[in-house]
Design a protein around this motif. Structure first.
Motif, PDB file in Angstrom:
ATOM      1  N   ASN A  50       0.801  -1.213  -0.039  1.00 55.24           N
ATOM      2  CA  ASN A  50       0.093  -0.061  -0.095  1.00 55.24           C
ATOM      3  C   ASN A  50       1.070   1.115   0.021  1.00 55.24           C
ATOM      4  OD1 ASN A  50      -2.310  -1.687   0.197  1.00 55.24           O
ATOM      5  ND2 ASN A  50      -2.256  -1.631   2.302  1.00 55.24           N
ATOM      6  N   ASN A  51       1.889   1.166  -0.936  1.00 56.95           N
ATOM      7  CA  ASN A  51       2.665   2.514  -0.745  1.00 56.95           C
ATOM      8  C   ASN A  51       3.531   2.693   0.251  1.00 56.95           C
ATOM      9  OD1 ASN A  51       2.336   2.872  -3.658  1.00 56.95           O
ATOM     10  ND2 ASN A  51       0.668   4.007  -3.068  1.00 56.95           N
ATOM     11  N   SER A  52       3.655   1.794   1.195  1.00 57.18           N
ATOM     12  CA  SER A  52       4.379   1.966   2.621  1.00 57.18           C
ATOM     13  C   SER A  52       5.409   1.056   2.601  1.00 57.18           C
ATOM     14  CB  SER A  52       3.504   1.752   3.683  1.00 57.18           C
ATOM     15  OG  SER A  52       2.257   2.820   4.007  1.00 57.18           O
ATOM     16  N   ILE A  53       6.673   1.592   2.524  1.00 59.71           N
ATOM     17  CA  ILE A  53       7.835   0.543   2.771  1.00 59.71           C
ATOM     18  C   ILE A  53       7.975  -0.224   3.706  1.00 59.71           C
ATOM     19  CG2 ILE A  53      10.377   0.568   2.832  1.00 59.71           C
ATOM     20  CD1 ILE A  53      10.245   3.003   0.433  1.00 59.71           C
ATOM     21  N   ILE A  54       8.258  -1.298   3.949  1.00 67.28           N
ATOM     22  CA  ILE A  54       8.304  -1.842   5.262  1.00 67.28           C
ATOM     23  C   ILE A  54       9.741  -2.436   5.539  1.00 67.28           C
ATOM     24  CG2 ILE A  54       7.653  -4.184   6.385  1.00 67.28           C
ATOM     25  CD1 ILE A  54       5.084  -3.897   5.048  1.00 67.28           C
ATOM     26  N   VAL A  55      10.482  -3.053   4.443  1.00 71.98           N
ATOM     27  CA  VAL A  55      11.594  -3.540   4.366  1.00 71.98           C
ATOM     28  C   VAL A  55      12.634  -3.068   3.449  1.00 71.98           C
ATOM     29  CG1 VAL A  55      12.896  -5.950   3.847  1.00 71.98           C
ATOM     30  CG2 VAL A  55      10.796  -5.703   4.876  1.00 71.98           C
ATOM     31  N   GLU A  56      14.011  -2.730   3.899  1.00 71.96           N
ATOM     32  CA  GLU A  56      14.979  -2.405   2.991  1.00 71.96           C
ATOM     33  C   GLU A  56      15.971  -3.562   2.738  1.00 71.96           C
ATOM     34  OE1 GLU A  56      18.630   0.850   2.633  1.00 71.96           O
ATOM     35  OE2 GLU A  56      17.626   0.568   4.505  1.00 71.96           O
ATOM     36  N   LEU A  57      16.031  -4.245   1.625  1.00 73.71           N
ATOM     37  CA  LEU A  57      17.412  -5.068   1.445  1.00 73.71           C
ATOM     38  C   LEU A  57      18.718  -4.458   0.908  1.00 73.71           C
ATOM     39  CD1 LEU A  57      15.081  -7.801  -0.858  1.00 73.71           C
ATOM     40  CD2 LEU A  57      15.449  -7.544   1.862  1.00 73.71           C
ATOM     41  N   ILE A  58      19.702  -4.916   1.778  1.00 75.43           N
ATOM     42  CA  ILE A  58      20.939  -4.377   1.546  1.00 75.43           C
ATOM     43  C   ILE A  58      21.814  -5.353   1.147  1.00 75.43           C
ATOM     44  CG2 ILE A  58      22.980  -2.787   2.200  1.00 75.43           C
ATOM     45  CD1 ILE A  58      20.637  -2.264   4.787  1.00 75.43           C
ATOM     46  N   GLU A  59      22.573  -5.312  -0.282  1.00 77.48           N
ATOM     47  CA  GLU A  59      23.548  -6.100  -0.688  1.00 77.48           C
ATOM     48  C   GLU A  59      24.850  -5.431  -0.866  1.00 77.48           C
ATOM     49  OE1 GLU A  59      24.592  -7.941  -4.964  1.00 77.48           O
ATOM     50  OE2 GLU A  59      22.798  -8.602  -4.435  1.00 77.48           O
ATOM     51  N   GLY A  60      25.733  -6.043  -0.292  1.00 81.54           N
ATOM     52  CA  GLY A  60      27.263  -5.284  -0.523  1.00 81.54           C
ATOM     53  C   GLY A  60      27.540  -4.663   0.764  1.00 81.54           C
ATOM     54  N   TYR A  61      26.890  -4.791   1.889  1.00 78.69           N
ATOM     55  CA  TYR A  61      27.274  -4.367   3.071  1.00 78.69           C
ATOM     56  C   TYR A  61      28.394  -5.331   3.923  1.00 78.69           C
ATOM     57  CZ  TYR A  61      27.450  -1.633   7.662  1.00 78.69           C
ATOM     58  OH  TYR A  61      27.997  -1.059   8.623  1.00 78.69           O
ATOM     59  N   ASN A  62      27.582  -6.399   4.239  1.00 77.90           N
ATOM     60  CA  ASN A  62      28.097  -7.380   5.017  1.00 77.90           C
ATOM     61  C   ASN A  62      27.123  -8.645   5.042  1.00 77.90           C
ATOM     62  OD1 ASN A  62      29.466  -9.351   6.793  1.00 77.90           O
ATOM     63  ND2 ASN A  62      29.735  -7.623   8.437  1.00 77.90           N
ATOM     64  N   SER A  63      27.202  -9.445   4.243  1.00 78.57           N
ATOM     65  CA  SER A  63      26.369 -10.689   4.031  1.00 78.57           C
ATOM     66  C   SER A  63      26.771 -11.768   4.921  1.00 78.57           C
ATOM     67  CB  SER A  63      26.162 -10.845   2.643  1.00 78.57           C
ATOM     68  OG  SER A  63      27.532 -11.523   2.025  1.00 78.57           O
ATOM     69  N   THR A  64      27.950 -11.752   5.706  1.00 76.51           N
ATOM     70  CA  THR A  64      28.574 -13.021   6.330  1.00 76.51           C
ATOM     71  C   THR A  64      28.055 -13.179   7.786  1.00 76.51           C
ATOM     72  OG1 THR A  64      30.483 -11.755   7.008  1.00 76.51           O
ATOM     73  CG2 THR A  64      30.396 -12.887   4.673  1.00 76.51           C
ATOM     74  N   LEU A  65      27.298 -12.253   8.192  1.00 79.04           N
ATOM     75  CA  LEU A  65      26.830 -12.248   9.715  1.00 79.04           C
ATOM     76  C   LEU A  65      25.902 -13.263   9.866  1.00 79.04           C
ATOM     77  CD1 LEU A  65      25.995  -8.480  10.078  1.00 79.04           C
ATOM     78  CD2 LEU A  65      27.776  -9.556  11.033  1.00 79.04           C
ATOM     79  N   PRO A  66      25.832 -13.839  11.194  1.00 77.79           N
ATOM     80  CA  PRO A  66      24.897 -14.944  11.529  1.00 77.79           C
ATOM     81  C   PRO A  66      23.392 -14.482  11.321  1.00 77.79           C
ATOM     82  CG  PRO A  66      26.098 -13.991  13.401  1.00 77.79           C
ATOM     83  CD  PRO A  66      26.656 -13.290  12.359  1.00 77.79           C
ATOM     84  N   ALA A  67      22.464 -15.380  11.104  1.00 70.43           N
ATOM     85  CA  ALA A  67      21.026 -15.088  11.028  1.00 70.43           C
ATOM     86  C   ALA A  67      20.740 -13.967  12.048  1.00 70.43           C
ATOM     87  CB  ALA A  67      20.284 -16.257  11.058  1.00 70.43           C
ATOM     88  N   GLU A  68      20.887 -14.093  13.187  1.00 69.42           N
ATOM     89  CA  GLU A  68      20.586 -13.153  14.174  1.00 69.42           C
ATOM     90  C   GLU A  68      21.024 -11.752  14.185  1.00 69.42           C
ATOM     91  OE1 GLU A  68      23.693 -15.354  16.659  1.00 69.42           O
ATOM     92  OE2 GLU A  68      22.118 -15.903  15.071  1.00 69.42           O
ATOM     93  N   GLY A  69      22.068 -11.591  13.245  1.00 66.65           N
ATOM     94  CA  GLY A  69      22.697 -10.367  12.764  1.00 66.65           C
ATOM     95  C   GLY A  69      22.362  -9.636  11.705  1.00 66.65           C
ATOM     96  N   LYS A  70      21.419 -10.101  10.803  1.00 69.16           N
ATOM     97  CA  LYS A  70      21.194  -9.728   9.656  1.00 69.16           C
ATOM     98  C   LYS A  70      20.331  -8.347   9.794  1.00 69.16           C
ATOM     99  CE  LYS A  70      22.976 -13.231   7.101  1.00 69.16           C
ATOM    100  NZ  LYS A  70      23.986 -13.027   6.408  1.00 69.16           N
ATOM    101  N   VAL A  71      19.634  -8.235  10.621  1.00 64.51           N
ATOM    102  CA  VAL A  71      18.662  -6.918  10.764  1.00 64.51           C
ATOM    103  C   VAL A  71      19.856  -5.871  11.152  1.00 64.51           C
ATOM    104  CG1 VAL A  71      16.973  -5.631  12.053  1.00 64.51           C
ATOM    105  CG2 VAL A  71      16.591  -8.236  11.455  1.00 64.51           C
ATOM    106  N   HIS A  72      20.019  -5.003  10.028  1.00 62.61           N
ATOM    107  CA  HIS A  72      20.917  -3.854  10.204  1.00 62.61           C
ATOM    108  C   HIS A  72      20.512  -2.785  10.951  1.00 62.61           C
ATOM    109  CE1 HIS A  72      23.167  -0.588   8.480  1.00 62.61           C
ATOM    110  NE2 HIS A  72      24.048  -1.319   8.567  1.00 62.61           N
ATOM    111  N   HIS A  73      19.450  -2.342  10.870  1.00 60.24           N
ATOM    112  CA  HIS A  73      18.698  -0.785  11.569  1.00 60.24           C
ATOM    113  C   HIS A  73      17.400  -1.004  11.626  1.00 60.24           C
ATOM    114  CE1 HIS A  73      18.933   0.076   7.191  1.00 60.24           C
ATOM    115  NE2 HIS A  73      17.928   0.867   7.487  1.00 60.24           N
ATOM    116  N   VAL A  74      16.791   0.006  12.504  1.00 60.80           N
ATOM    117  CA  VAL A  74      15.498   0.314  12.270  1.00 60.80           C
ATOM    118  C   VAL A  74      15.255   1.839  12.117  1.00 60.80           C
ATOM    119  CG1 VAL A  74      15.484   0.722  14.939  1.00 60.80           C
ATOM    120  CG2 VAL A  74      13.386   0.171  13.740  1.00 60.80           C
TER     121      VAL A  74
END
Length: 128
Positions: A50-74
């Motif tokens: 509905n024209n509201s952004i919920i998720v930003e995907l970021i490729e090329g910053y640091n993809s090697t973090l464990p699963a619980e570290g993938k959320v980059h920011h709020v």
């Protein structure tokens, strides 16, 4: 204070195409914008409903973090990000980067740390 609402959660990914496909076909989000970051390295994609952004995907910053570290920011949506930066500096906020970043689509953002070192973004969309 000019917080207008919740903006998005940034998620670090290894393959942005694969992640876009997942968030579209599995989560049911719409691709709303995508572009190369002004740093020339990171790829960004914004998905939502509905024209509201919920998720930003970021490729090329640091993809090697464990699963619980993938959320980059709020991220919180703000207006007049320049006055927010001044207000935060007056409060002694610890900034991640020293200046406001302008994106190719006209949006602007800044990052600062919360009390436990978490990354918080103030995000001003291109249409304010």
């Amino acid at each position: 204070m000019t917080i207008k609402g919740f903006e998005h959660v940034g998620i670090q990914v290894a393959d942005i195409e694969k992640s876009i496909e997942f968030y579209q076909s599995v989560a049911g989000l719409e691709l709303m914008d995508r572009f190369l970051h002004t740093d020339g390295n990171m790829k960004l994609a914004f998905l939502g409903i509905n024209n509201s952004i919920i998720v930003e995907l970021i490729e090329g910053y640091n993809s090697t973090l464990p699963a619980e570290g993938k959320v980059h920011h709020v991220a919180f949506k703000v207006s007049n990000i320049e006055s927010e930066e001044e207000r935060l500096r007056g409060l002694g906020a610890e900034f991640i980067y020293d200046e406001i970043t302008a994106l190719p689509n006209g949006a602007k953002y800044l990052f600062f740390k919360g009390p436990d070192g978490e990354w918080i973004e103030y995000f001003e969309p291109m249409n304010g």
